[in-house]
Design a protein around this motif. Structure first.
Motif, mmCIF file in Angstrom:
data_model
loop_
_atom_site.group_PDB
_atom_site.id
_atom_site.type_symbol
_atom_site.label_atom_id
_atom_site.label_comp_id
_atom_site.label_asym_id
_atom_site.label_seq_id
_atom_site.Cartn_x
_atom_site.Cartn_y
_atom_site.Cartn_z
ATOM 1 N N GLU A 252 0.763 -1.376 0.135
ATOM 2 C CA GLU A 252 0.157 0.275 -0.075
ATOM 3 C C GLU A 252 1.008 1.252 0.099
ATOM 4 O O GLU A 252 0.598 2.385 -0.635
ATOM 5 C CB GLU A 252 -0.859 0.105 1.063
ATOM 6 N N THR A 255 2.286 1.613 -3.571
ATOM 7 C CA THR A 255 1.256 2.382 -4.492
ATOM 8 C C THR A 255 0.942 3.496 -4.143
ATOM 9 O O THR A 255 0.646 4.293 -5.258
ATOM 10 C CB THR A 255 0.159 1.108 -4.288
ATOM 11 N N LEU A 366 -1.082 5.099 6.290
ATOM 12 C CA LEU A 366 -0.309 4.102 5.850
ATOM 13 C C LEU A 366 0.819 3.850 6.900
ATOM 14 O O LEU A 366 1.175 2.616 6.974
ATOM 15 C CB LEU A 366 0.656 4.636 4.504
#
Length: 456
Positions: A252, A255, A366
């Motif tokens: 994640e 990305t 995150l």
């Protein structure tokens, strides 16, 4: 810059200022590194007696030395297009996950690894690679090394082990022998060469490895009173993120294109590069460098959210006609282009505030690192309109200052290495004026604008 350390404060003084003018020769954009080195020598001469010297600079760019220790050509500027398309080819060959799990680095086309892949001819003749501050340190001291905060921006540094990523170098065909031993901030980097000492009037002065990536030095000087803060190192680039004890290497995170760069004392600067005030600087240059204060006052009165741009769109990276590029972007995205400089400035600043909102939201999500306050340091801390917009866009209080955060972080790491300082951030809080901005205005309007921007 010189810094004088007192028991309860630090005094920073500008000694010498000199231009940093890139030069385009035979189609390639170079740094004029010899001019920069001469500017440093002139500054050291003007500074007079000092206790130590430390150098920080921008990241990713480098110089190559041959077997005699001579520079192989002027370093190439990261805004040159020589690495165009290289990142895509390298990532396709190695795999995005494989690269990110080693370096934890944001995928940007000018990262050192991609510049090196475009510089194969020079690599064949190179004995040593030195990042810009390490190159300047070498010329001052004859000592060779690589400071970790700048090394961590290359894409060839393993954030898990804290060492060079030699297996990745081997896979890419980059010789690992050209990468020198790593240095940590606060470690000695040599003393001035006899010729440099004679030229500057400084004798037996130690050069200390500081957090040589300017953002790392700036973050070291963030005047935070606790751990729950975010920072925006705001200048030509805006580095937006949080300080963590360890890198975040999830899919994640990759990305979302977040970077994990080394900070002071083993911390991780978890951040995203946002294009920053470069866009505004290029607009001002295109308009003949008008007085900014008048433009900001006019922009504050301009209609809000008239047009928005994604500051990270690649069309805004190279030098050129930035107002024209903004207009073209607006046309492509079905918006009315800003009319006149005030509307352009409003568009740029609102778009930056929204980009900060997006980056900070992603950083918190995150990393799981909760944020209570945003610290804006660097030149952008002077821009009251941008600071207020950042508070409004994020719904978080903003503390703006210090402006010369990188210089303060540089000097205070030197001072700490000599036992003159224990708590860098406490001393910055005591020494520097900080301006507070509280969220105001209509949060619903900012949320709607964020939705518009994400639709681009």
């Amino acid at each position: 810059m010189t810094a004088r350390i007192h028991a309860d404060r630090v005094e920073l003084s500008e000694v010498h200022r000199f231009a940093n003018r890139p030069v385009r020769a035979a189609g390639t954009l170079h740094w004029d590194i010899l001019s920069l080195y001469q500017g440093i020598l002139d500054g050291l001469r003007k500074a007079g007696p000092v206790g130590s010297i430390g150098i920080d600079s921008w990241a990713v760019d480098y110089g190559l030395l041959d077997s005699s220790g001579r520079l192989i050509g002027n370093p190439v500027h990261y805004r040159d297009d020589r690495s165009s398309g290289v990142m895509e080819r390298v990532v396709a060959e190695v795999g995005a996950s494989a690269m990110y799990e080693v370096s934890g680095l944001q995928f940007l086309p000018f990262n050192t690894v991609y510049q090196l892949m475009a510089d194969r001819g020079s690599l064949e003749r190179a004995e040593t690679l030195l990042m810009i501050p390490d190159l300047l340190t070498y010329w001052l001291t004859a000592s060779i090394g690589a400071e970790v905060t700048n090394a961590s921006t290359t894409g060839l540094y393993d954030v898990r082990t804290g060492d060079w990523a030699r297996p990745l170098m081997s896979r890419l065909g980059i010789p690992d022998t050209i990468f020198p031993p790593l240095r940590r901030p606060g470690s000695p980097a040599g003393t001035l060469r006899p010729g440099v000492a004679t030229e500057t009037g400084l004798t037996s002065v130690p050069v200390i490895a500081v957090a040589s990536h300017d953002t790392a030095s700036a973050v070291a000087a963030v005047p935070a009173a606790g751990p729950r803060f975010a920072y925006i190192s705001s200048g030509t680039w805006s580095l937006v993120g949080v300080e963590l004890p360890a890198p975040v290497l999830t899919d994640e995170s990759r990305t979302a294109n977040f970077t994990n760069e080394a900070g002071l004392d083993g911390t991780t600067r978890y951040l995203r590069n946002v294009m920053g005030l470069w866009i505004l600087q290029e607009c001002l240059r295109a308009w003949g460098d008008p007085e900014l204060s008048g433009l900001l006052a006019a922009a504050e009165r301009a209609r809000p959210f008239g047009a928005l741009i994604d500051p990270d769109h690649p069309s805004f990276l190279p030098p050129g006609d930035m107002p024209g590029r903004i207009a073209a972007y607006c046309e492509r995205t079905g918006q009315r282009a800003p009319s006149g400089p005030a509307e352009v400035v409003r568009c740029v600043l609102e778009s930056l505030a929204l980009a900060y909102r997006r980056a900070l939201g992603d950083a918190v999500r995150l990393s799981g690192h909760d944020v209570k306050v945003i610290h804006i340091v660097g030149g952008g801390a002077r821009n009251a309109l941008l600071c207020q917009m950042t508070a409004d866009a994020t719904g978080l209080p903003v503390q703006a200052g210090p402006v010369e955060a990188a210089a303060l972080g540089n000097a205070l790491v030197q001072a700490r290495a000599q036992g003159l300082v224990s708590d860098i951030r406490e001393l910055v809080r005591r020494s520097e004026p900080i301006t507070a901005y509280e969220p105001s205005g209509d949060q619903t309007a900012w949320s709607a604008a964020a939705g518009r921007l994400s639709g681009h």
